[in-house]
Design a protein around this motif. Sequence first.
Motif, PDB file in Angstrom:
ATOM      1  N   ILE A 149       0.862  -1.140   0.148  1.00 45.21           N
ATOM      2  CA  ILE A 149       0.040   0.040  -0.141  1.00 45.21           C
ATOM      3  C   ILE A 149       1.023   1.175   0.038  1.00 45.21           C
ATOM      4  O   ILE A 149       1.814   1.283   0.949  1.00 45.21           O
ATOM      5  CB  ILE A 149      -0.924  -0.021   1.229  1.00 45.21           C
ATOM      6  CG1 ILE A 149      -1.757  -0.961   1.372  1.00 45.21           C
ATOM      7  CG2 ILE A 149      -1.719   1.296   1.313  1.00 45.21           C
ATOM      8  CD1 ILE A 149      -2.756  -1.173   2.358  1.00 45.21           C
ATOM      9  N   ARG A 150       0.554   2.245  -1.010  1.00 42.60           N
ATOM     10  CA  ARG A 150       1.327   3.222  -0.935  1.00 42.60           C
ATOM     11  C   ARG A 150       0.277   4.595  -0.977  1.00 42.60           C
ATOM     12  O   ARG A 150      -0.722   4.474  -1.508  1.00 42.60           O
ATOM     13  CB  ARG A 150       2.163   3.461  -2.205  1.00 42.60           C
ATOM     14  CG  ARG A 150       3.332   2.742  -2.406  1.00 42.60           C
ATOM     15  CD  ARG A 150       3.838   2.615  -3.705  1.00 42.60           C
ATOM     16  NE  ARG A 150       5.151   1.750  -3.845  1.00 42.60           N
ATOM     17  CZ  ARG A 150       5.595   1.355  -4.959  1.00 42.60           C
ATOM     18  NH1 ARG A 150       5.328   1.718  -6.267  1.00 42.60           N
ATOM     19  NH2 ARG A 150       6.951   0.789  -5.064  1.00 42.60           N
ATOM     20  N   ILE A 151       0.732   5.500  -0.171  1.00 44.72           N
ATOM     21  CA  ILE A 151      -0.049   6.642  -0.170  1.00 44.72           C
ATOM     22  C   ILE A 151       0.674   8.013   0.246  1.00 44.72           C
ATOM     23  O   ILE A 151       1.787   7.793   0.745  1.00 44.72           O
ATOM     24  CB  ILE A 151      -1.005   6.706   1.011  1.00 44.72           C
ATOM     25  CG1 ILE A 151      -1.890   7.759   1.133  1.00 44.72           C
ATOM     26  CG2 ILE A 151      -0.258   6.566   2.543  1.00 44.72           C
ATOM     27  CD1 ILE A 151      -3.075   7.790   2.324  1.00 44.72           C
ATOM     28  N   LYS A 152       0.583   8.998  -0.312  1.00 50.62           N
ATOM     29  CA  LYS A 152       1.114  10.458  -0.532  1.00 50.62           C
ATOM     30  C   LYS A 152       0.133  11.506  -0.361  1.00 50.62           C
ATOM     31  O   LYS A 152      -1.036  11.277  -0.918  1.00 50.62           O
ATOM     32  CB  LYS A 152       2.178  10.602  -1.256  1.00 50.62           C
ATOM     33  CG  LYS A 152       1.673  10.525  -2.688  1.00 50.62           C
ATOM     34  CD  LYS A 152       2.815  11.190  -3.797  1.00 50.62           C
ATOM     35  CE  LYS A 152       4.008  10.444  -3.589  1.00 50.62           C
ATOM     36  NZ  LYS A 152       4.879  10.846  -4.689  1.00 50.62           N
ATOM     37  N   GLY A 153       0.314  12.650   0.351  1.00 52.50           N
ATOM     38  CA  GLY A 153      -0.609  13.749   0.245  1.00 52.50           C
ATOM     39  C   GLY A 153      -0.322  14.757   1.264  1.00 52.50           C
ATOM     40  O   GLY A 153       0.872  15.018   1.619  1.00 52.50           O
ATOM     41  N   ALA A 161      -4.483  13.300  -2.204  1.00 56.62           N
ATOM     42  CA  ALA A 161      -4.273  12.008  -1.906  1.00 56.62           C
ATOM     43  C   ALA A 161      -3.814  11.038  -3.033  1.00 56.62           C
ATOM     44  O   ALA A 161      -4.634  11.156  -4.071  1.00 56.62           O
ATOM     45  CB  ALA A 161      -5.081  11.286  -1.076  1.00 56.62           C
ATOM     46  N   ARG A 162      -2.774  10.235  -3.174  1.00 54.51           N
ATOM     47  CA  ARG A 162      -2.487   9.098  -3.951  1.00 54.51           C
ATOM     48  C   ARG A 162      -2.303   7.867  -3.351  1.00 54.51           C
ATOM     49  O   ARG A 162      -1.433   7.640  -2.640  1.00 54.51           O
ATOM     50  CB  ARG A 162      -1.427   9.493  -4.895  1.00 54.51           C
ATOM     51  CG  ARG A 162      -1.374  10.859  -5.730  1.00 54.51           C
ATOM     52  CD  ARG A 162      -0.418  10.906  -6.794  1.00 54.51           C
ATOM     53  NE  ARG A 162      -0.246   9.805  -7.702  1.00 54.51           N
ATOM     54  CZ  ARG A 162       1.009   9.691  -8.316  1.00 54.51           C
ATOM     55  NH1 ARG A 162       1.962  10.581  -8.670  1.00 54.51           N
ATOM     56  NH2 ARG A 162       1.164   8.646  -9.153  1.00 54.51           N
ATOM     57  N   ILE A 163      -3.293   7.002  -3.419  1.00 56.80           N
ATOM     58  CA  ILE A 163      -3.135   5.642  -2.937  1.00 56.80           C
ATOM     59  C   ILE A 163      -3.222   4.699  -3.808  1.00 56.80           C
ATOM     60  O   ILE A 163      -4.038   4.473  -4.696  1.00 56.80           O
ATOM     61  CB  ILE A 163      -4.601   5.513  -2.192  1.00 56.80           C
ATOM     62  CG1 ILE A 163      -4.784   6.788  -1.041  1.00 56.80           C
ATOM     63  CG2 ILE A 163      -4.817   4.362  -1.110  1.00 56.80           C
ATOM     64  CD1 ILE A 163      -5.949   6.599  -0.302  1.00 56.80           C
ATOM     65  N   THR A 164      -2.404   3.781  -3.555  1.00 60.67           N
ATOM     66  CA  THR A 164      -2.069   2.703  -4.510  1.00 60.67           C
ATOM     67  C   THR A 164      -2.178   1.454  -3.551  1.00 60.67           C
ATOM     68  O   THR A 164      -1.378   1.190  -2.828  1.00 60.67           O
ATOM     69  CB  THR A 164      -0.643   2.856  -5.404  1.00 60.67           C
ATOM     70  OG1 THR A 164      -0.774   3.945  -5.876  1.00 60.67           O
ATOM     71  CG2 THR A 164      -0.430   1.736  -5.972  1.00 60.67           C
ATOM     72  N   TYR A 165      -2.925   0.381  -4.012  1.00 60.41           N
ATOM     73  CA  TYR A 165      -3.038  -1.044  -3.458  1.00 60.41           C
ATOM     74  C   TYR A 165      -2.629  -1.937  -4.513  1.00 60.41           C
ATOM     75  O   TYR A 165      -3.510  -2.115  -5.469  1.00 60.41           O
ATOM     76  CB  TYR A 165      -4.224  -1.024  -2.651  1.00 60.41           C
ATOM     77  CG  TYR A 165      -4.260  -2.508  -2.092  1.00 60.41           C
ATOM     78  CD1 TYR A 165      -3.518  -2.823  -1.081  1.00 60.41           C
ATOM     79  CD2 TYR A 165      -5.023  -3.529  -2.861  1.00 60.41           C
ATOM     80  CE1 TYR A 165      -3.674  -4.239  -0.426  1.00 60.41           C
ATOM     81  CE2 TYR A 165      -5.230  -4.905  -2.179  1.00 60.41           C
ATOM     82  CZ  TYR A 165      -4.379  -5.266  -1.124  1.00 60.41           C
ATOM     83  OH  TYR A 165      -4.494  -6.455  -0.774  1.00 60.41           O
ATOM     84  N   SER A 166      -1.380  -2.716  -4.645  1.00 57.30           N
ATOM     85  CA  SER A 166      -1.315  -3.644  -5.665  1.00 57.30           C
ATOM     86  C   SER A 166      -0.302  -4.582  -4.999  1.00 57.30           C
ATOM     87  O   SER A 166      -0.209  -4.765  -3.862  1.00 57.30           O
ATOM     88  CB  SER A 166      -0.584  -3.027  -6.773  1.00 57.30           C
ATOM     89  OG  SER A 166      -0.297  -3.838  -7.792  1.00 57.30           O
ATOM     90  N   GLY A 167       0.322  -5.521  -5.784  1.00 55.43           N
ATOM     91  CA  GLY A 167       0.967  -6.628  -5.153  1.00 55.43           C
ATOM     92  C   GLY A 167       1.837  -7.182  -6.450  1.00 55.43           C
ATOM     93  O   GLY A 167       1.759  -7.031  -7.790  1.00 55.43           O
ATOM     94  N   LYS A 168       2.555  -8.195  -6.170  1.00 55.22           N
ATOM     95  CA  LYS A 168       3.473  -8.988  -7.092  1.00 55.22           C
ATOM     96  C   LYS A 168       3.534 -10.442  -6.572  1.00 55.22           C
ATOM     97  O   LYS A 168       3.469 -10.713  -5.176  1.00 55.22           O
ATOM     98  CB  LYS A 168       4.807  -8.208  -7.212  1.00 55.22           C
ATOM     99  CG  LYS A 168       5.596  -7.937  -5.831  1.00 55.22           C
ATOM    100  CD  LYS A 168       6.822  -7.591  -5.966  1.00 55.22           C
ATOM    101  CE  LYS A 168       7.815  -8.387  -6.889  1.00 55.22           C
ATOM    102  NZ  LYS A 168       9.180  -7.905  -6.758  1.00 55.22           N
ATOM    103  N   GLY A 169       4.008 -11.476  -7.349  1.00 53.89           N
ATOM    104  CA  GLY A 169       4.139 -12.646  -7.190  1.00 53.89           C
ATOM    105  C   GLY A 169       3.044 -13.557  -7.868  1.00 53.89           C
ATOM    106  O   GLY A 169       2.472 -13.229  -9.099  1.00 53.89           O
ATOM    107  N   ALA A 170       3.092 -14.821  -7.687  1.00 56.57           N
ATOM    108  CA  ALA A 170       2.192 -15.814  -8.296  1.00 56.57           C
ATOM    109  C   ALA A 170       0.869 -15.352  -8.490  1.00 56.57           C
ATOM    110  O   ALA A 170       0.054 -15.495  -9.673  1.00 56.57           O
ATOM    111  CB  ALA A 170       2.390 -17.143  -7.632  1.00 56.57           C
TER     112      ALA A 170
END
Length: 226
Positions: free
Chosen positions: A171-175, A196-205
């Motif tokens: 989870i990334r957030i800035k503001g 606000a800039r909110i990012t929710y993501s992932g990596k992997g299988a």
Amino acid sequence: MVVSKGKLLLAVGLSMLMAACAQSPERQDSWESQMPGRETTVSENPGSIYQAGYGMSLFLDRRARQVGDVITVILSEKTDASKSSNTATAKESNISVPTVTLLGRGVTDNGVPILTTGVSSDQDFNGQGASSQSNSLTGSITVTVSEVLRNGSLRVRGEKWVTINQGDEFIRIKGIVRPEDIAADNSVPSFKVADARITYSGKGALADANSMGWLGRLFQSVLSPF
């Protein structure tokens, strides 16, 4: 249809380039915690009750107010949007030209006028559309103050990575946060974070299983002629 070897190599090269551009996100320096500048060394004065740099305010709370301080952002994002439209139009036109006369008499064939002109047009349109979208994100993330603006507002940023057996989630957030919006427990709800800039993501299988393959992205790109 015969495809030349050069065109085939070009398509493969473009697809590999698109696949490289669509890799899973990595940790970035722009999201790291911002530490305050190095403070000047304070000379100690042995034997004195007061020591410079070791003071403690009895009436100052621990809310964030300077670079390097931490703030807990309570994620409470929920959006619901819907739209529907219905359009119907109709148009009818008729044009007729009087019967042509020759020497004062109409031109006929066995009594039936043969030089009459008429145009008619009938147009109908009926269109309907509907769209709906719903998003929800709850949780919390602790970020650091990266800059104190001239008006006293705090620019914050941060990220949180969680490693699971099948991959990573982050989870990334800035503001920008106003000091007045910070609660007594040094927290602020996400809907009070400006820009606000909110990012929710992932990596992997699991993330790879939910992403489109490079060949599918090739045919969905603007470079595809189909």
